[in-house]
Design a protein around this motif. Structure first.
Motif, PDB file in Angstrom:
ATOM      1  N   LEU A  19       0.866  -1.196   0.000  1.00 26.86           N
ATOM      2  CA  LEU A  19       0.000   0.000   0.000  1.00 26.86           C
ATOM      3  C   LEU A  19       0.895   1.236   0.000  1.00 26.86           C
ATOM      4  CD1 LEU A  19      -2.904   1.108   0.102  1.00 26.86           C
ATOM      5  CD2 LEU A  19      -2.706   1.153   2.604  1.00 26.86           C
ATOM      6  N   ASP A  20       0.921   1.911  -1.143  1.00 32.46           N
ATOM      7  CA  ASP A  20       1.675   3.167  -1.234  1.00 32.46           C
ATOM      8  C   ASP A  20       0.696   4.322  -1.499  1.00 32.46           C
ATOM      9  OD1 ASP A  20       0.956   2.874  -3.881  1.00 32.46           O
ATOM     10  OD2 ASP A  20       2.973   2.365  -4.589  1.00 32.46           O
ATOM     11  N   ALA A  21       1.225   5.515  -1.633  1.00 26.46           N
ATOM     12  CA  ALA A  21       0.356   6.703  -1.752  1.00 26.46           C
ATOM     13  C   ALA A  21      -0.501   6.639  -3.022  1.00 26.46           C
ATOM     14  CB  ALA A  21       1.217   7.964  -1.733  1.00 26.46           C
ATOM     15  N   ARG A  22       0.059   6.138  -4.108  1.00 26.37           N
ATOM     16  CA  ARG A  22      -0.742   6.046  -5.345  1.00 26.37           C
ATOM     17  C   ARG A  22      -1.930   5.116  -5.141  1.00 26.37           C
ATOM     18  NH1 ARG A  22      -2.044   2.610  -9.091  1.00 26.37           N
ATOM     19  NH2 ARG A  22      -0.663   0.955  -8.361  1.00 26.37           N
ATOM     20  N   ARG A  23      -1.662   3.977  -4.567  1.00 25.00           N
ATOM     21  CA  ARG A  23      -2.758   3.001  -4.379  1.00 25.00           C
ATOM     22  C   ARG A  23      -3.802   3.546  -3.405  1.00 25.00           C
ATOM     23  NH1 ARG A  23       0.828  -1.942  -4.942  1.00 25.00           N
ATOM     24  NH2 ARG A  23       0.198  -2.667  -7.011  1.00 25.00           N
ATOM     25  N   LEU A  24      -3.359   4.201  -2.359  1.00 27.53           N
ATOM     26  CA  LEU A  24      -4.323   4.692  -1.368  1.00 27.53           C
ATOM     27  C   LEU A  24      -5.315   5.661  -2.017  1.00 27.53           C
ATOM     28  CD1 LEU A  24      -5.328   4.691   1.513  1.00 27.53           C
ATOM     29  CD2 LEU A  24      -3.589   6.407   2.087  1.00 27.53           C
ATOM     30  N   ARG A  25      -4.881   6.391  -3.046  1.00 32.52           N
ATOM     31  CA  ARG A  25      -5.786   7.324  -3.740  1.00 32.52           C
ATOM     32  C   ARG A  25      -6.900   6.587  -4.504  1.00 32.52           C
ATOM     33  NH1 ARG A  25      -0.948  10.335  -4.334  1.00 32.52           N
ATOM     34  NH2 ARG A  25      -0.516   9.444  -6.389  1.00 32.52           N
ATOM     35  N   LEU A  26      -6.764   5.282  -4.705  1.00 29.78           N
ATOM     36  CA  LEU A  26      -7.811   4.501  -5.383  1.00 29.78           C
ATOM     37  C   LEU A  26      -8.996   4.231  -4.445  1.00 29.78           C
ATOM     38  CD1 LEU A  26      -5.505   1.877  -7.169  1.00 29.78           C
ATOM     39  CD2 LEU A  26      -6.565   3.913  -8.185  1.00 29.78           C
ATOM     40  N   ALA A  27      -8.738   4.326  -3.142  1.00 25.13           N
ATOM     41  CA  ALA A  27      -9.806   4.125  -2.149  1.00 25.13           C
ATOM     42  C   ALA A  27     -10.545   5.447  -1.948  1.00 25.13           C
ATOM     43  CB  ALA A  27      -9.193   3.651  -0.838  1.00 25.13           C
ATOM     44  N   ARG A  28     -11.534   5.461  -1.042  1.00 28.59           N
ATOM     45  CA  ARG A  28     -12.233   6.718  -0.779  1.00 28.59           C
ATOM     46  C   ARG A  28     -11.255   7.725  -0.169  1.00 28.59           C
ATOM     47  NH1 ARG A  28     -17.691   6.821  -0.868  1.00 28.59           N
ATOM     48  NH2 ARG A  28     -17.710   8.436   0.730  1.00 28.59           N
ATOM     49  N   PRO A  29     -11.474   9.023  -0.387  1.00 25.71           N
ATOM     50  CA  PRO A  29     -10.480  10.010   0.056  1.00 25.71           C
ATOM     51  C   PRO A  29     -10.238   9.995   1.569  1.00 25.71           C
ATOM     52  CG  PRO A  29     -12.224  11.043  -1.273  1.00 25.71           C
ATOM     53  CD  PRO A  29     -12.589   9.605  -1.132  1.00 25.71           C
ATOM     54  N   ASP A  30     -11.276   9.577   2.329  1.00 22.07           N
ATOM     55  CA  ASP A  30     -11.110   9.546   3.793  1.00 22.07           C
ATOM     56  C   ASP A  30     -10.893   8.131   4.320  1.00 22.07           C
ATOM     57  OD1 ASP A  30     -13.578   8.585   3.160  1.00 22.07           O
ATOM     58  OD2 ASP A  30     -14.702   9.810   4.587  1.00 22.07           O
ATOM     59  N   CYS A  31     -10.406   7.261   3.438  1.00 18.95           N
ATOM     60  CA  CYS A  31     -10.194   5.849   3.821  1.00 18.95           C
ATOM     61  C   CYS A  31      -9.236   5.753   5.025  1.00 18.95           C
ATOM     62  CB  CYS A  31      -9.604   5.103   2.623  1.00 18.95           C
ATOM     63  SG  CYS A  31      -9.187   3.386   2.965  1.00 18.95           S
ATOM     64  N   LEU A  32      -9.643   4.956   6.018  1.00 15.48           N
ATOM     65  CA  LEU A  32      -8.775   4.722   7.180  1.00 15.48           C
ATOM     66  C   LEU A  32      -7.769   3.631   6.830  1.00 15.48           C
ATOM     67  CD1 LEU A  32     -11.501   4.410   9.992  1.00 15.48           C
ATOM     68  CD2 LEU A  32     -10.312   6.496   9.248  1.00 15.48           C
ATOM     69  N   VAL A  33      -6.525   3.841   7.235  1.00 22.20           N
ATOM     70  CA  VAL A  33      -5.468   2.840   7.015  1.00 22.20           C
ATOM     71  C   VAL A  33      -5.135   2.191   8.352  1.00 22.20           C
ATOM     72  CG1 VAL A  33      -3.078   2.451   6.310  1.00 22.20           C
ATOM     73  CG2 VAL A  33      -4.499   4.100   5.049  1.00 22.20           C
ATOM     74  N   MET A  34      -5.264   0.864   8.392  1.00 22.17           N
ATOM     75  CA  MET A  34      -4.994   0.154   9.641  1.00 22.17           C
ATOM     76  C   MET A  34      -3.992  -0.978   9.418  1.00 22.17           C
ATOM     77  SD  MET A  34      -8.934   0.102  11.035  1.00 22.17           S
ATOM     78  CE  MET A  34      -8.526  -0.750  12.540  1.00 22.17           C
ATOM     79  N   HIS A  35      -3.359  -1.368  10.494  1.00 20.93           N
ATOM     80  CA  HIS A  35      -2.404  -2.484  10.464  1.00 20.93           C
ATOM     81  C   HIS A  35      -2.251  -2.916  11.922  1.00 20.93           C
ATOM     82  CE1 HIS A  35       1.128  -4.912   9.866  1.00 20.93           C
ATOM     83  NE2 HIS A  35       1.330  -4.519   8.635  1.00 20.93           N
ATOM     84  N   PRO A  36      -2.333  -4.237  12.184  1.00 18.58           N
ATOM     85  CA  PRO A  36      -2.230  -4.666  13.592  1.00 18.58           C
ATOM     86  C   PRO A  36      -0.822  -4.511  14.164  1.00 18.58           C
ATOM     87  CG  PRO A  36      -2.353  -6.565  12.118  1.00 18.58           C
ATOM     88  CD  PRO A  36      -2.595  -5.347  11.268  1.00 18.58           C
ATOM     89  N   GLY A  37       0.186  -4.416  13.268  1.00 16.39           N
ATOM     90  CA  GLY A  37       1.563  -4.333  13.713  1.00 16.39           C
ATOM     91  C   GLY A  37       2.053  -5.723  14.137  1.00 16.39           C
ATOM     92  N   PRO A  38       3.348  -5.948  14.189  1.00 17.19           N
ATOM     93  CA  PRO A  38       4.378  -5.018  13.728  1.00 17.19           C
ATOM     94  C   PRO A  38       4.353  -4.899  12.199  1.00 17.19           C
ATOM     95  CG  PRO A  38       5.355  -7.144  14.330  1.00 17.19           C
ATOM     96  CD  PRO A  38       3.915  -7.232  14.691  1.00 17.19           C
ATOM     97  N   ILE A  39       4.759  -3.724  11.697  1.00 17.80           N
ATOM     98  CA  ILE A  39       4.713  -3.501  10.255  1.00 17.80           C
ATOM     99  C   ILE A  39       6.075  -3.800   9.624  1.00 17.80           C
ATOM    100  CG2 ILE A  39       2.860  -1.794  10.365  1.00 17.80           C
ATOM    101  CD1 ILE A  39       4.833   0.429   9.986  1.00 17.80           C
ATOM    102  N   ASN A  40       6.019  -4.290   8.397  1.00 23.37           N
ATOM    103  CA  ASN A  40       7.228  -4.408   7.568  1.00 23.37           C
ATOM    104  C   ASN A  40       7.177  -3.240   6.594  1.00 23.37           C
ATOM    105  OD1 ASN A  40       8.201  -7.005   8.521  1.00 23.37           O
ATOM    106  ND2 ASN A  40       6.516  -7.936   7.397  1.00 23.37           N
ATOM    107  N   ARG A  41       7.929  -2.205   6.885  1.00 20.12           N
ATOM    108  CA  ARG A  41       7.907  -1.018   6.011  1.00 20.12           C
ATOM    109  C   ARG A  41       8.470  -1.357   4.633  1.00 20.12           C
ATOM    110  NH1 ARG A  41       7.408   3.995   8.791  1.00 20.12           N
ATOM    111  NH2 ARG A  41       6.959   3.620  11.000  1.00 20.12           N
TER     112      ARG A  41
END
Ligand code: CP
Length: 316
Positions: A257-279
């Protein structure tokens, strides 16, 4: 409903092993209790005495930062005593069995065991072997269930989007190995989520039977269209006995999930991840740390949700 037409108070569970055992009313009651405890804690910022004299034992046979620390804090904020049982220096290292360990600790008069283990079914197994009145809380077993993560995820969503009926949620990543995905699906369905979509490479998807009520979309760009909440999952390399992805770079190119892909969702889409994250494996740093990210809010909410679970199970 009772004869006086009042809604029935949901039965309080003895153990928390999996969310599929809870009714919608029980889930809502836990979330409401988390809200009340949150308000009380934020107003006073000192310990409550709800569980004074009670003892909670954290039995973590697998590593944890968020779950273990937040159960520790949650129990202490409710006034309980907490033992963080150190597996490595315990007599389990001399071969003492799980059941003998449980009975030994029970003999010291404990009220709750919070259990994490790599084997599916361990918490349920311990709940069956408890001799007294102690509760068992599943803090994650294999790829089976992580009920408090499921609860804190829907709690976090509910604080932003109280109406689940039209909500479109996407879970993306290593669903095959994810106990979080399974518990999130139970929790979201209990609250009547409108659309529930999952996205993963074919070899990281479990069978459709394990994805009740979910649409499966293999292409991540397609899956993101119109989504209100996207829950990203970690590649769980510790549970992989073979290479499931050609390379982390190739995986990121299709499922990151990068910035380009996030723009494909609704503009106020919440981004969640349970962690730990692999950046830069499943999520770009710019997204994980961006304005739509709720990842640290999930961590904060985990304490209140675990307070609610402990209070609900132990507060007689
Ligand atoms: N989300 C989660 O379970 O994190 P930990 O493994 O750090 O507890």
């Amino acid at each position: 409903m009772t004869s006086s037409d009042q809604p029935e108070t949901p039965r309080r569970p003895r153990h928390l092993i999996s969310l599929d055992a809870l009714s919608t009313a029980q889930v809502v009651r836990l979330l409401d209790r988390a809200d009340a405890l949150r308000e009380e804690w934020l107003a006073r910022h000192h310990k409550l005495d709800l569980l004074q004299g009670r003892t909670v034992i954290n039995l973590f046979f697998e590593n944890s930062t968020r779950t273990r620390t937040s159960f520790d804090l949650a129990a202490k904020r409710l006034g309980a005593d907490v033992i963080n049982f150190d597996i490595a220096s315990s007599s389990t290292a001399k071969g003492e069995s799980l059941v003998d360990t449980l009975h030994t600790l029970e003999a010291m008069h404990c009220d709750a065991f919070v259990v994490r283990h790599k084997e599916n079914g361990t918490a349920e197994f311990l709940a069956r072997h408890v001799r007294g009145t102690a509760s068992v809380i599943n803090a994650g077993d294999g790829n089976n269930a992580h009920p408090t993560q499921g609860l804190l995820d829907v709690y976090t969503i509910r604080r932003h989007r109280p109406d689940f009926s039209a909500l479109r949620v996407l879970i993306c990543g290593d669903i095959l190995h994810s106990r979080v995905a399974r518990s999130d699906i139970h929790a979201l369905r209990a609250l009547g989520v409108g659309t529930l979509r999952v996205c993963a490479p074919a070899n990281l998807l479990p069978s459709q039977a394990e994805l009740p009520g979910c649409e499966i979309v293999e292409d991540f760009d397609t899956a993101l269209a119109g989504i209100d909440v996207v829950i990203m999952l970690r590649l769980q390399k510790e549970r992989m006995e073979q290479a499931f992805v050609p390379s982390e770079q190739a995986y990121y190119a299709r499922y990151g999930l990068d910035a380009r892909r996030l723009r494909l969702a609704r503009p106020d889409c919440l981004v969640m991840h349970p962690g730990p994250i692999n950046r830069e494996v499943e999520i770009a740093s710019a997204v994980a740390d961006g304005s739509q990210s709720c990842i640290l809010e999930q961590v904060s909410n985990g304490v209140f949700v675990r307070m609610a679970v402990l209070a609900e199970l132990l507060d007689s």
